[in-house]
Design an enzyme around this catalytic site. Structure first.
Site, PDB file in Angstrom:
ATOM      1  CG  ASN A  92      15.554  20.275 -17.590  1.00  0.00           C
ATOM      2  OD1 ASN A  92      15.485  20.810 -16.484  1.00  0.00           O
ATOM      3  ND2 ASN A  92      15.672  18.963 -17.725  1.00  0.00           N
ATOM      4  CG  HIS A  96      -3.977  24.935 -11.259  1.00  0.00           C
ATOM      5  ND1 HIS A  96      -4.411  25.416 -12.467  1.00  0.00           N
ATOM      6  CD2 HIS A  96      -4.670  25.608 -10.298  1.00  0.00           C
ATOM      7  CE1 HIS A  96      -5.322  26.363 -12.264  1.00  0.00           C
ATOM      8  NE2 HIS A  96      -5.504  26.493 -10.956  1.00  0.00           N
ATOM      9  CG  HIS A 130      11.289  18.234 -13.841  1.00  0.00           C
ATOM     10  ND1 HIS A 130      11.939  19.446 -13.898  1.00  0.00           N
ATOM     11  CD2 HIS A 130      12.154  17.328 -14.360  1.00  0.00           C
ATOM     12  CE1 HIS A 130      13.134  19.282 -14.428  1.00  0.00           C
ATOM     13  NE2 HIS A 130      13.289  18.010 -14.727  1.00  0.00           N
ATOM     14  CG  HIS A 178      15.928   9.651  -0.951  1.00  0.00           C
ATOM     15  ND1 HIS A 178      16.742   8.788  -1.643  1.00  0.00           N
ATOM     16  CD2 HIS A 178      16.628  10.794  -0.810  1.00  0.00           C
ATOM     17  CE1 HIS A 178      17.896   9.386  -1.898  1.00  0.00           C
ATOM     18  NE2 HIS A 178      17.849  10.613  -1.406  1.00  0.00           N
ATOM     19  CB  CYS A 217      15.266  18.165 -11.862  1.00  0.00           C
ATOM     20  SG  CYS A 217      16.414  18.167 -13.259  1.00  0.00           S
TER      21      CYS A 217
END
Length: 375
Positions: free
Chosen positions: A353, A316, A320, A225, A146
């Protein structure tokens, strides 16, 4: 070394035809006609779906995995390719029309899906569909989930730095035909309840001539990461069940690992966007912490770590839309009011989703409702 600014000229999102829209209750009843269906399985997927915040009638699923239309779920490469071509053709044609560009004007093409990675690649499929130039720089990224719809902007920027003045087409999607799981493992059935058809296409460039025609300018990019951690690395896996049926397994550690990486990213990004007032508040908080520590809390008690009011330094929030519980968790962690969360909740409700494209749907919602002010 200063680089030329990167501009987002425009973007578009996939809007499924009505015949692909799913009526949840009709699908729930029809699902029992499938050979692998059991009451336990149907009830489990239904429970996850009804708690997800997704509309029971507005989201889209390919016909080949809709029980109302298909005698059995067909997740073969042929059907996945049909879905990919439908999504990619619509979003790319849409963004080219919006920007007045032709396919032969594209210098760099970046595509991504997580599960569906055919040969020839999706990037090659796009080149063939739109008859792009022979010297187009095209790359496909898979297995990145995603996050790739946002993380990919890092690569877009780097590609434009390496090829200044060029035009990049960046396309995000998840082809859910391939991701559909027909087995019995509950951890893999969650994706069937949440994921829906979707995709986005964006035109970006660092050509100064496009500045006046562009909607946005990229100010900051950040990459975090946590894959070096075994716990994070194994939080989400595409793997076979005991019967050898592949599925996307969502483990119980995923929410906490997602929260962890978001927290790391927010902490690194926050100093770049804070107001001067917030810098002063942070300095006072640091002094208080130092005084409490040095005096063993005799001078003052240890204050909580400083967290700014993000609504004062950002207008704003493109979050996700992975599910209702995920969004509520983010809202709580960032202490955001309901109106700032509405675009993400609305994107989840109307489209489900959509994986790497979900933040672009949220962006589109903001543009079509409150709008984005200049500056």
């Amino acid at each position: 070394m200063a680089h030329m600014p990167v501009y987002l000229v425009d973007f578009t999102c996939f809007n499924a035809p009505n015949e692909l829209k799913v009526d949840f209750y009709k699908s729930q009843e029809a699902a029992y006609s499938w050979k692998a269906a059991t009451k336990e399985k149907v009830d489990f997927v239904s429970k996850i779906f009804l708690a997800s915040g997704i509309s029971t009638t507005m989201t889209a699923v390919p016909v080949c995995i809709q029980p109302v239309h298909s005698p059995e779920p067909y997740t073969d490469l042929h059907n996945a390719n049909k879905e990919a071509r439908l999504v990619y053709h619509q979003v790319i044609s849409g963004v080219l029309k919006k920007t007045g560009l032709k396919a032969t004007d594209i210098d760099i093409l970046l595509t991504n899906t997580s599960i569906y990675c055919p040969t020839p690649s999706i990037a090659s499929m796009v080149v063939n569909m739109f008859k792009m130039r022979e010297d187009v720089q095209c790359y496909h990224m898979g297995g990145m989930g995603c996050a790739m719809g946002v993380v990919g902007l890092n690569l877009v920027r780097d590609m434009l730095i390496a090829h200044p003045g060029k035009i990049c087409l960046f396309v995000s999607s998840e082809i859910i035909t391939s991701a559909f799981y027909p087995g019995q493992r509950k951890e893999a059935l969650v994706t069937n309840a949440l994921f829906r058809m979707g995709g986005s296409a964006a035109i970006l460039t660092n050509n100064p001539g496009w500045r006046s025609r562009s909607k946005y300018q990229l100010q900051h990019v950040l990459r975090v990461h946590t894959g070096a951690s075994d716990r994070a690395f194994n939080a989400l896996n595409w793997e076979p069940d005991e019967e050898g049926i592949n599925g996307m397994v969502i483990t119980k550690t995923l929410p906490s690992e997602a929260a962890n990486v978001l927290d790391k990213g927010v902490r690194k990004m926050t100093p770049r966007i804070m107001t001067w007032t917030q810098y002063a508040q942070a300095a006072v908080n640091y002094i208080q912490q130092a005084a409490a520590y040095m005096s063993k809390e005799r001078l003052c008690s240890m204050p909580a770590p400083y967290q700014p009011d993000y609504t004062q330094c950002a207008d704003h929030f493109l979050l996700h839309a992975g599910g209702y519980a995920i969004l509520r968790g983010i809202q709580k962690g960032l202490r955001l009011p309901a109106d700032k969360m509405m675009p993400s909740f609305a994107s989840l409700r109307d489209f489900g989703n959509t994986s790497s494209a979900s933040t672009w749907y949220t962006w589109s919602y903001i543009e079509s409702t409150t709008g984005v002010k200049r500056g």
